[in-house]
Design a protein around this motif. Structure first.
Motif, PDB file in Angstrom:
ATOM      1  N   GLY A  18       0.847  -1.160   0.085  1.00  0.00           N
ATOM      2  CA  GLY A  18       0.036   0.023  -0.060  1.00  0.00           C
ATOM      3  C   GLY A  18       0.847   1.326   0.033  1.00  0.00           C
ATOM      4  O   GLY A  18       0.431   2.152  -0.827  1.00  0.00           O
ATOM      5  N   ALA A  19       1.870   1.317   1.007  1.00  0.00           N
ATOM      6  CA  ALA A  19       2.776   2.532   0.913  1.00  0.00           C
ATOM      7  C   ALA A  19       3.518   2.722  -0.419  1.00  0.00           C
ATOM      8  O   ALA A  19       3.506   3.642  -0.726  1.00  0.00           O
ATOM      9  N   ASN A  20       3.985   1.583  -0.754  1.00  0.00           N
ATOM     10  CA  ASN A  20       4.888   1.530  -2.118  1.00  0.00           C
ATOM     11  C   ASN A  20       3.922   2.234  -3.180  1.00  0.00           C
ATOM     12  O   ASN A  20       4.183   2.947  -4.193  1.00  0.00           O
ATOM     13  N   LYS A  21       2.603   1.702  -3.340  1.00  0.00           N
ATOM     14  CA  LYS A  21       1.541   2.202  -4.506  1.00  0.00           C
ATOM     15  C   LYS A  21       1.401   3.557  -3.988  1.00  0.00           C
ATOM     16  O   LYS A  21       1.403   4.349  -4.963  1.00  0.00           O
ATOM     17  N   LEU A  22       1.362   4.201  -2.980  1.00  0.00           N
ATOM     18  CA  LEU A  22       0.734   5.501  -2.667  1.00  0.00           C
ATOM     19  C   LEU A  22       2.173   6.445  -2.887  1.00  0.00           C
ATOM     20  O   LEU A  22       1.865   7.601  -3.465  1.00  0.00           O
ATOM     21  N   LEU A  23       3.355   5.909  -3.035  1.00  0.00           N
ATOM     22  CA  LEU A  23       4.624   6.683  -3.112  1.00  0.00           C
ATOM     23  C   LEU A  23       4.929   6.750  -4.850  1.00  0.00           C
ATOM     24  O   LEU A  23       6.161   7.167  -5.070  1.00  0.00           O
ATOM     25  N   GLY A  24       4.160   5.890  -5.587  1.00  0.00           N
ATOM     26  CA  GLY A  24       4.300   5.691  -7.109  1.00  0.00           C
ATOM     27  C   GLY A  24       5.134   4.497  -7.489  1.00  0.00           C
ATOM     28  O   GLY A  24       6.081   4.520  -8.498  1.00  0.00           O
ATOM     29  N   ASP A  25       5.209   3.487  -6.664  1.00  0.00           N
ATOM     30  CA  ASP A  25       5.891   2.306  -6.885  1.00  0.00           C
ATOM     31  C   ASP A  25       7.471   2.257  -7.019  1.00  0.00           C
ATOM     32  O   ASP A  25       8.152   2.088  -8.059  1.00  0.00           O
ATOM     33  N   PRO A  26       8.103   2.980  -5.950  1.00  0.00           N
ATOM     34  CA  PRO A  26       9.647   3.187  -6.064  1.00  0.00           C
ATOM     35  C   PRO A  26      10.486   1.930  -5.896  1.00  0.00           C
ATOM     36  O   PRO A  26      11.397   1.851  -6.365  1.00  0.00           O
ATOM     37  N   LEU A  27       9.684   0.983  -5.019  1.00  0.00           N
ATOM     38  CA  LEU A  27      10.400  -0.278  -4.620  1.00  0.00           C
ATOM     39  C   LEU A  27      10.161  -1.375  -5.765  1.00  0.00           C
ATOM     40  O   LEU A  27       9.035  -1.504  -6.074  1.00  0.00           O
ATOM     41  N   SER A  28      10.993  -2.039  -6.221  1.00  0.00           N
ATOM     42  CA  SER A  28      10.689  -3.105  -7.144  1.00  0.00           C
ATOM     43  C   SER A  28      10.356  -4.261  -5.959  1.00  0.00           C
ATOM     44  O   SER A  28      10.210  -4.360  -4.769  1.00  0.00           O
TER      45      SER A  28
END
Length: 82
Positions: A18-28
């Protein structure tokens, strides 16, 4: 959420994805697998919770090496009570 069925891993994965999605998917996906294992302490449940299917994983305390096994859909399971 309680104990015994990977509930802590499910919560960790839900928060990270959820956090990764909210931040624009910066993490692989590999980054998320590593981070989840660092939080949980092992990848036993976090890797399959994120990747789905049957996953074999080892963790050196920092990085997870993982292999996803193919699940054959033509297999069936049965229970016998004698």
């Amino acid at each position: 959420m309680a104990r015994g069925l990977g509930s802590s891993s499910a919560c960790i994965i839900a928060g990270l994805v959820g956090a990764n999605k909210l931040l624009g998917d910066p993490l692989s996906k590999d980054d998320l697998v590593d981070l989840a294992a660092q939080i949980e302490g092992h990848p036993d449940n976090t890797a399959p919770a994120l990747l789905g299917g049957i996953v074999t994983a080892v963790f050196d305390g920092r990085r997870v090496e993982w292999v996803k096994q193919e699940v054959y859909t033509n297999l069936t399971a049965g229970v016998w009570s004698g």
